[in-house]
Design a protein around this motif. Structure first.
Motif, PDB file in Angstrom:
ATOM      1  N   VAL A  38       0.859  -1.191   0.000  1.00  0.00           N
ATOM      2  CA  VAL A  38       0.000   0.000   0.000  1.00  0.00           C
ATOM      3  C   VAL A  38       0.883   1.224   0.000  1.00  0.00           C
ATOM      4  N   ARG A  39       0.661   2.089  -0.952  1.00  0.00           N
ATOM      5  CA  ARG A  39       1.486   3.285  -1.088  1.00  0.00           C
ATOM      6  C   ARG A  39       0.927   4.406  -0.223  1.00  0.00           C
ATOM      7  N   GLN A  40       1.815   5.348   0.139  1.00  0.00           N
ATOM      8  CA  GLN A  40       1.385   6.518   0.876  1.00  0.00           C
ATOM      9  C   GLN A  40       0.522   7.373  -0.033  1.00  0.00           C
ATOM     10  N   PRO A  41      -0.459   8.075   0.523  1.00  0.00           N
ATOM     11  CA  PRO A  41      -1.311   8.920  -0.317  1.00  0.00           C
ATOM     12  C   PRO A  41      -0.508  10.053  -0.903  1.00  0.00           C
ATOM     13  N   SER A  42      -0.761  10.324  -2.152  1.00  0.00           N
ATOM     14  CA  SER A  42      -0.050  11.400  -2.845  1.00  0.00           C
ATOM     15  C   SER A  42      -1.017  12.071  -3.788  1.00  0.00           C
ATOM     16  N   PHE A  43      -0.609  13.157  -4.371  1.00  0.00           N
ATOM     17  CA  PHE A  43      -1.479  13.867  -5.315  1.00  0.00           C
ATOM     18  C   PHE A  43      -0.721  13.976  -6.619  1.00  0.00           C
ATOM     19  N   SER A 274      -9.566  12.901   3.621  1.00  0.00           N
ATOM     20  CA  SER A 274     -10.384  11.700   3.442  1.00  0.00           C
ATOM     21  C   SER A 274      -9.569  10.543   2.870  1.00  0.00           C
ATOM     22  N   MET A 275      -8.674  10.864   1.943  1.00  0.00           N
ATOM     23  CA  MET A 275      -7.799   9.820   1.384  1.00  0.00           C
ATOM     24  C   MET A 275      -6.858   9.268   2.449  1.00  0.00           C
ATOM     25  N   GLN A 276      -6.383  10.163   3.356  1.00  0.00           N
ATOM     26  CA  GLN A 276      -5.520   9.714   4.443  1.00  0.00           C
ATOM     27  C   GLN A 276      -6.266   8.755   5.361  1.00  0.00           C
ATOM     28  N   SER A 283      -4.629   0.312   5.437  1.00  0.00           N
ATOM     29  CA  SER A 283      -3.387  -0.190   6.042  1.00  0.00           C
ATOM     30  C   SER A 283      -3.698  -1.176   7.159  1.00  0.00           C
ATOM     31  N   GLU A 284      -4.688  -0.844   8.006  1.00  0.00           N
ATOM     32  CA  GLU A 284      -5.069  -1.776   9.073  1.00  0.00           C
ATOM     33  C   GLU A 284      -5.581  -3.094   8.504  1.00  0.00           C
TER      34      GLU A 284
END
Length: 644
Positions: A38-43, A274-276, A283-284
């Motif tokens: 799972v990737r970190q949220p980005s824009f 919201s994406m975070q 992730s959980e």
């Protein structure tokens, strides 16, 4: 050539990366695999901390020595190139659960991308070097379509490719010889997982698409614009100036740069929050699924199924034994019921006798002696009844003990019978059509009751054929042992013949070597003679030239004296012609003699070489014929031994 250019480009690009001391709280992409995909949220393509060193968390700077800390300026002059510090791999490569997770990730990647060979988690537990090279070539071809694994020095090529790509840990050459070894495979597997992550990053960078649809309405790439370049150059200049002044962290500059980028890209903070939140939930879920996947549920279910099948088989066996025991008890119960009915009839008859006797007692008069006698007989009968009752209880208890012992003996007999049938099947004695049965029935069938007749029947059915079979096997074993001894003697004799022939072959080779030495000596002698004749020819040529010079000198002198010696002209001319003819004849005879001698020597050498060649060829043909005969004899002996 393209691959070499690509490798040089990648190595030069790595040398231009800023060799910075990374924050220890951040987890590099190298160490995050394969625990979570799972990737970190980005824009879009905003989340770019621009190329960081993928080689390690800490590197020695390519620049000169510097002191880290505020207030200490850095030396910006180019110093001696520093090498990478020895890095400790923090991945748990020796953890079995982590290794199994990596193997599953590798298997899934190869299956999704259409790996041409057959691959499974079982084969990836300890693959061979050939299989590893195929997998490595397939994965690396995702980066370079023209790549082909070389046929030689692969133990040097694979570590070099990984080093050029920036893999932070070194693979030794010896690990390429034994890839599937338990102490080598985890490190090699970690390198393959890192290479897979590199391929995925390469795919993501090559797509050139933004993450959100709001940013992709126009076809222009924002990161290639002048505004983005200006922001990035300003950020780089500020951080480098602080870096040269001794700073190690640039949190304020990063926050300002991030705020400008958000303003440039018009980032929606609410959408980002919201994406975070969605990312944290996912992730959980992923962590929970990974924890569940670490315990192989399929294997546990299979083990539980095997245990249940074993228990079911035991229960069925126990049920069959209980059915047998129930049938026996029912038979005994029916016998006891019959005995009870007979005893009841006997009791009825005894009651009738008692009533009759009581009637007689009432109707007749007894004396005290008769009463005393009757009471004594009554007491005796009561004692007899109690003793008989006690004896009956003891007999019933003994019968129960005997039945329990009989059940245990039957169970043991059934176990022995099962072992006997298993051994008989292994020896191919049952069924009747088995290979070693010879038409005899060696099977002992289960019966409810065993008796002396059954034992005698099975002894006559099985014991005698078994004894006969054992005697036949012993006779065959002794016969084969004798045959083996004879074959061993024959082999020893053949080996002695081979040794003799090899000694003869060595002698022939020694003779050939002597003849070669003699031929070399003759050739050297002929070469010396040729040199001698060449020297003689050269001396004769010099003499001829000298004579020609003298003749020319005499001719000139005669011409000069022509007017003075006109009268002797013809005489001198005649003498000169005669001398020329004599010299020419002498030279012709000398050349003819030398040519004839050379022809004779060449002919002699050719004859000698042909004789030596014939002798060598004949000796080699004889040796080959003898060796062929020995091989044929050996093959015949081996075929006879195999047939026996």
């Amino acid at each position: 050539m393209d691959r070499g250019r690509k490798n040089r480009a990648s190595s030069s690009r790595l040398s231009e990366m800023p060799m910075r001391v990374a924050d220890t709280n951040r987890m590099s992409m190298v160490y995050a695999t394969p625990q979570s995909n799972v990737r970190q949220p980005s824009f879009g393509k905003l989340n770019i901390p621009k190329p960081q060193s993928v080689t390690s968390e800490r590197r020695t700077s390519f620049f000169g020595a510097r002191t880290s800390g505020a207030g200490f300026p850095r030396n910006s002059t180019m110093g001696v190139f520093g090498g990478a510090e020895k890095i400790k791999d923090i991945r748990p490569l020796h953890d079995k659960a982590f290794v199994q997770q990596c193997i599953r990730q590798l298997c899934e990647f190869l299956s999704e991308q259409g790996f041409p060979g057959s691959v499974s988690t079982k084969t990836l537990q300890s693959p061979s070097t050939k299989e590893f090279l195929k997998i490595f070539e397939f994965i690396y071809s995702q980066l370079d379509q023209t790549f082909h694994m070389p046929t030689s020095k692969v133990e040097e090529e694979v570590p070099r490719i990984l080093k050029d790509l920036g893999y932070p840990f070194a693979l030794s050459k010896s690990s390429m010889y034994s890839v599937g070894a338990p102490h080598t495979w985890p490190q090699v597997l970690g390198a393959l997982i890192w290479l897979i992550d590199t391929v995925k990053i390469f795919w993501c960078m090559s797509k050139q698409d933004l993450l959100f649809s709001d940013f992709s309405e126009d076809n222009t790439n924002v990161e290639e614009g002048a505004e983005y370049n200006k922001l990035f150059l300003d950020y780089t200049a500020e951080t480098y100036a602080k870096f040269m002044q001794g700073a190690d962290t640039f949190e304020e500059e990063e926050e300002a740069y991030l705020a400008k980028l958000k303003k440039l890209y018009k980032v929606d903070e609410v959408l980002l929050a919201s994406m975070q939140e969605k990312y944290s939930i996912l992730s959980e879920d992923v962590e929970r699924l990974e924890k569940e996947s670490q315990t192989d549920r399929l294997m546990s279910k299979r083990m539980e199924k095997l245990k249940l099948q074993t228990d079911l088989q035991k229960l069925q066996t126990y049920r069959s034994s209980l059915d047998t025991f129930k049938v026996n008890l029912q038979g005994k119960a029916s016998e006891l019921t019959e005995e009870l009915e007979a005893t009841g009839h006997h009791l009825d008859s005894l009651k009738q006798d008692r009533d009759r006797l009581q009637h007689l007692l009432k109707n007749q008069k007894f004396t005290p002696a008769d009463v005393e006698r009757i009471n004594r007989e009554k007491r005796e009968l009561q004692q007899t009844i109690s003793s008989v009752t006690k004896t009956l209880e003891e007999a019933e208890q003994h019968m129960w003990n005997e039945e329990m012992a009989l059940a245990k003996v039957k169970e043991k007999a059934e176990l022995k019978l099962t072992e006997y049938h298993k051994l008989a099947r292994k020896l191919k004695l049952i069924p009747v059509s088995a290979e070693n049965a010879c038409g005899n029935d060696f099977e002992i069938r289960t019966t409810s009751d065993y008796g002396p007749g059954t034992m005698v029947q099975y002894k006559t059915q099985i014991q005698m054929p078994l004894r006969k079979l054992i005697s036949n096997v012993e006779e065959e074993s002794s016969r084969l042992a004798n045959m083996k001894l004879s074959l061993d003697e024959s082999v020893e004799q053949v080996n002695s013949n081979i040794l003799d022939k090899s000694n003869d072959l060595k002698q022939l080779r020694e003779q050939i070597r002597k003849l070669d030495e003699r031929l070399e000596n003759d050739m050297e002698e002929l070469a010396r003679e040729e040199q001698k004749w060449a020297a003689e020819v050269e001396s004769m040529e010099n003499h001829r030239k000298l004579l020609e010079k003298k003749v020319t000198y005499g001719y000139d002198e005669a011409v000069q004296q022509l007017k003075a010696a006109q009268q002797q002209y013809h005489l001198v001319l005649q003498e000169t012609n005669e001398e020329r003819r004599t010299v020419a004849n002498n030279l012709a005879s000398v050349f003819t003699t030398a040519a004839n001698h050379l022809a004779i020597v060449e002919k002699f050498l050719e004859d000698l070489h042909s004789r030596v060649q014939r002798v060598c060829t004949k000796a080699i043909e004889e040796d080959e014929a003898d060796l062929q005969k020995l091989r044929e004899m050996m093959k015949s002996f081996m075929s006879k031994a195999n047939r026996l």
